[in-house]
Design an enzyme around this catalytic site. Structure first.
Site, PDB file in Angstrom:
ATOM      1  CE  LYS A 225      -4.453  -1.817   1.450  1.00 50.63           C
ATOM      2  NZ  LYS A 225      -5.440  -1.867   2.262  1.00 50.63           N
ATOM      3  NE  ARG A 260      -8.016  -8.723   0.373  1.00 54.46           N
ATOM      4  CZ  ARG A 260      -7.698  -7.857  -0.740  1.00 54.46           C
ATOM      5  NH1 ARG A 260      -6.631  -6.888  -0.471  1.00 54.46           N
ATOM      6  NH2 ARG A 260      -8.352  -7.869  -1.807  1.00 54.46           N
TER       7      ARG A 260
END
Length: 286
Positions: A225, A260
């Protein structure tokens, strides 16, 4: 917190180890791997590769949720997700999660072989989602978000970030159980990157353990991210593996049960070592 959860015959023994959810985006526009796996043949090859690398479950997403992502139609999402499930379900044995905010997609996905629903809206975008999941009697992941992917990055003005995440998740757990979802089948996610700025993402890691009193397994999705890219000065999401490694270690040490991730093989090594250092050996209930 429940001691374990049986999904497709596999026991998830919470607290004993970290579990990995491998990301399978079947979209043309996801931030890291959009367009790579949006055919059924490519999706199958990737799903098999994720399992071979050590994924404990696969998360299939047909709607990109990156900041600013365009909302697709229900028909488009159903076409993407169901066609992939029909191909990969007979070929892989691990549980399959579907990343959707629509009750109709959840229902069709479970009918096509999915085992878990992963809702980034925590059940707030579609009033039919939670009743549908209750009827399907499958686990659900409730994530914290403000706004929608198109607007969420303009909604980061929190007075008490962790307190507001906690209150939102507690409220949605309450709604979910009221409509009939088994509390032992609820997993929570603080929503790294969803209506959170750089500093707020870091604050979530530091305060993650405060969410353990909600008595649900915690999923953290930090893989590749933008906050990692900012720290590393690395614009290419695929070049953020080492940064993701550090974030995954921090998540494990602060109470995460599921990660995840895109890079399953690397994060399997990370989780094995972190678990050996951090998790105390205790009785297994599986």
């Amino acid at each position: 917190m429940p001691s374990n959860l049986i999904i497709r015959g596999r026991c998830f023994d919470w607290g004993q180890q970290t579990y990995l959810m491998g990301i399978l985006n079947v979209t043309p526009d996801s931030f890291s791997d959009g367009g790579e796996f949006n055919t059924t043949s490519a999706a199958l090859v990737q799903a098999q590769a994720l399992v071979a690398a050590g994924a404990d479950m696969i998360d299939v997403g047909g709607q990109s949720t990156r900041p600013g992502a365009k909302q697709i139609t229900l028909t488009e999402e159903l076409d993407r997700v169901v066609s992939v499930l029909q191909v990969i379900r007979p070929e892989i044995s691990v549980p399959i999660s579907v990343d959707t905010t629509r009750g109709a997609v959840a229902k069709a996905s479970v009918e096509a072989g999915a085992d878990i629903i992963n809702d980034i809206s925590g059940g707030t975008f579609d009033s039919e989602m939670l009743p549908t999941v209750a009827e399907l009697d499958v686990p659900i992941i409730l994530m914290h978000i403000r706004g929608k992917p198109q607007t969420m990055q303009q909604q980061t003005d929190y007075q008490n970030l962790l307190g507001e995440i906690y209150s939102f998740l507690a409220g949605q757990i309450g709604v979910a159980t009221t409509v009939g979802i088994d509390p032992d089948k609820i997993i929570i996610d603080p929503g790294i990157g969803f209506a959170k700025n750089y500093e707020q993402n870091l604050e979530i890691f530091r305060g993650l353990r405060s969410l353990t009193t909600l008595n649900c397994p915690i999923l953290v999705g930090a893989s590749r991210k933008s906050f990692i890219g900012r720290i590393l000065n690395q614009p290419d999401p695929k070049a953020r593996v080492w940064g993701t490694t550090a974030a995954c270690c921090a998540a494990i040490f602060n109470g995460a049960d599921i990660l995840r991730v895109h890079d399953v093989q690397e994060m399997r090594d990370v989780s094995l070592v972190a678990d050996a250092i951090f998790r105390q050996t205790a009785q297994s209930y599986c």
